[in-house]
Design an enzyme around this catalytic site. Structure first.
Site, PDB file in Angstrom:
ATOM      1  N   LEU A   1      -0.735  25.037  -6.023  1.00 32.90           N
ATOM      2  CA  LEU A   1      -1.810  24.292  -6.667  1.00 32.90           C
ATOM      3  C   LEU A   1      -1.325  24.000  -8.078  1.00 32.90           C
ATOM      4  O   LEU A   1      -0.767  24.894  -8.728  1.00 32.90           O
ATOM      5  CB  LEU A   1      -3.108  25.109  -6.718  1.00 32.90           C
ATOM      6  CG  LEU A   1      -3.856  25.313  -5.399  1.00 32.90           C
ATOM      7  CD1 LEU A   1      -5.077  26.195  -5.632  1.00 32.90           C
ATOM      8  CD2 LEU A   1      -4.286  23.985  -4.788  1.00 32.90           C
ATOM      9  N   ASP A   2      -1.534  22.782  -8.566  1.00 32.93           N
ATOM     10  CA  ASP A   2      -0.988  22.461  -9.879  1.00 32.93           C
ATOM     11  C   ASP A   2      -1.751  23.183 -10.989  1.00 32.93           C
ATOM     12  O   ASP A   2      -2.811  23.772 -10.778  1.00 32.93           O
ATOM     13  CB  ASP A   2      -0.905  20.943 -10.106  1.00 32.93           C
ATOM     14  CG  ASP A   2      -2.263  20.270 -10.202  1.00 32.93           C
ATOM     15  OD1 ASP A   2      -3.133  20.798 -10.907  1.00 32.93           O
ATOM     16  OD2 ASP A   2      -2.441  19.193  -9.598  1.00 32.93           O
ATOM     17  N   TYR A   3      -1.194  23.123 -12.169  1.00 31.96           N
ATOM     18  CA  TYR A   3      -1.668  23.887 -13.331  1.00 31.96           C
ATOM     19  C   TYR A   3      -3.159  23.681 -13.602  1.00 31.96           C
ATOM     20  O   TYR A   3      -3.880  24.632 -13.932  1.00 31.96           O
ATOM     21  CB  TYR A   3      -0.841  23.448 -14.545  1.00 31.96           C
ATOM     22  CG  TYR A   3      -1.128  24.187 -15.829  1.00 31.96           C
ATOM     23  CD1 TYR A   3      -0.683  25.493 -16.021  1.00 31.96           C
ATOM     24  CD2 TYR A   3      -1.810  23.556 -16.864  1.00 31.96           C
ATOM     25  CE1 TYR A   3      -0.926  26.165 -17.216  1.00 31.96           C
ATOM     26  CE2 TYR A   3      -2.057  24.221 -18.063  1.00 31.96           C
ATOM     27  CZ  TYR A   3      -1.606  25.521 -18.237  1.00 31.96           C
ATOM     28  OH  TYR A   3      -1.856  26.179 -19.413  1.00 31.96           O
TER      29      TYR A   3
END
Length: 236
Positions: free
Chosen positions: A103-105
């Site tokens: 999952l991105d930042y």
């Protein structure tokens, strides 16, 4: 019993099988003192000595399966060149674990973390097409025509997305909350899909992977997967 080197590394909790292949190619793995850079080598785990970064690798005895509610502001890799916080800082365990997918930042939500390399490989391999559910708060309210574009598949820079399941859950003033279900996992895919129809994502959360649901876990907290959930993931 002979086993592929990358599978042995994954089963030992070093990394997912795909990442283990990268580590081999980078020359970070030795077998019986010799550096291995080619894939395909099989080892006898009862006799051969495997080193990763010059430390002996031993097969993990205890498999662990966790469900984490990832907060925004955390990366899903072990280290980061910018010094950002890793999701592994939230986990209290003696096992070497790694996330299933990413999952991105700036995205929160459901993340499965394990040391089961075989399961990680299976769940992240494109051929298995595991459905993932996201809830996105987007700027503006998409028309039915725009939603239909996502449902049919939309052209991004380097590929066309597979058909998605999309619906408006609610509106919040001038904005909309969408439920989006996809079976792919390209980099920032949901955000890019929404931007492609002219609606910037304000907030994004993953709420389910297949039948595994985030439920009532607070951000930053985690729990062990049940035997029923583990069995389901292995049957996918």
């Amino acid at each position: 019993m002979l086993i592929r080197l990358q599978k042995f590394l994954a089963d030992s909790g070093i990394a997912s099988r795909r990442k283990a292949e990268e580590l081999i190619k980078e020359g970070k793995v030795k077998v019986n003192g010799a550096t291995v850079t080619e894939l395909g080598l099989k080892i006898d785990e009862s006799k051969d000595v495997v080193l990763f970064n010059n430390k002996e690798v031993k097969k993990s005895e205890e498999l662990e399966y966790l469900l984490l509610h990832k907060p925004k502001g955390y990366i899903t890799t072990v280290k980061d060149q910018f010094g950002r916080k890793s999701i592994l800082e939230l986990i209290d365990t003696e096992n070497r674990l790694f996330p299933v997918g990413r999952l991105d930042y700036d995205t929160s939500g459901l993340l499965i973390i394990t040391n089961d390399g075989e399961l990680t490989y299976k769940l992240t391999h494109p051929k298995h097409n595991v459905e993932k559910t996201y809830v996105a708060l987007v700027r503006g309210i998409p028309s039915n025509d725009k939603l239909d574009k996502l449902k049919k598949g939309i052209k991004l820079e380097e590929f066309t997305t597979a058909p998605a399941k999309v619906k408006i859950i609610e509106t919040k003033g001038p904005n909309a909350v969408l439920e989006i279900k996809i079976r792919e996992g390209k980099n920032r895919q949901v955000r890019r899909m929404c931007e492609a129809i002219g609606h910037f994502v304000i907030e994004l959360k993953r709420t389910a992977i297949g039948e595994i649901v985030l439920s009532n876990i607070k951000e930053g907290e985690y729990r062990s997967l049940s035997q029923k959930e583990i069995g389901y993931l292995k049957r996918i």
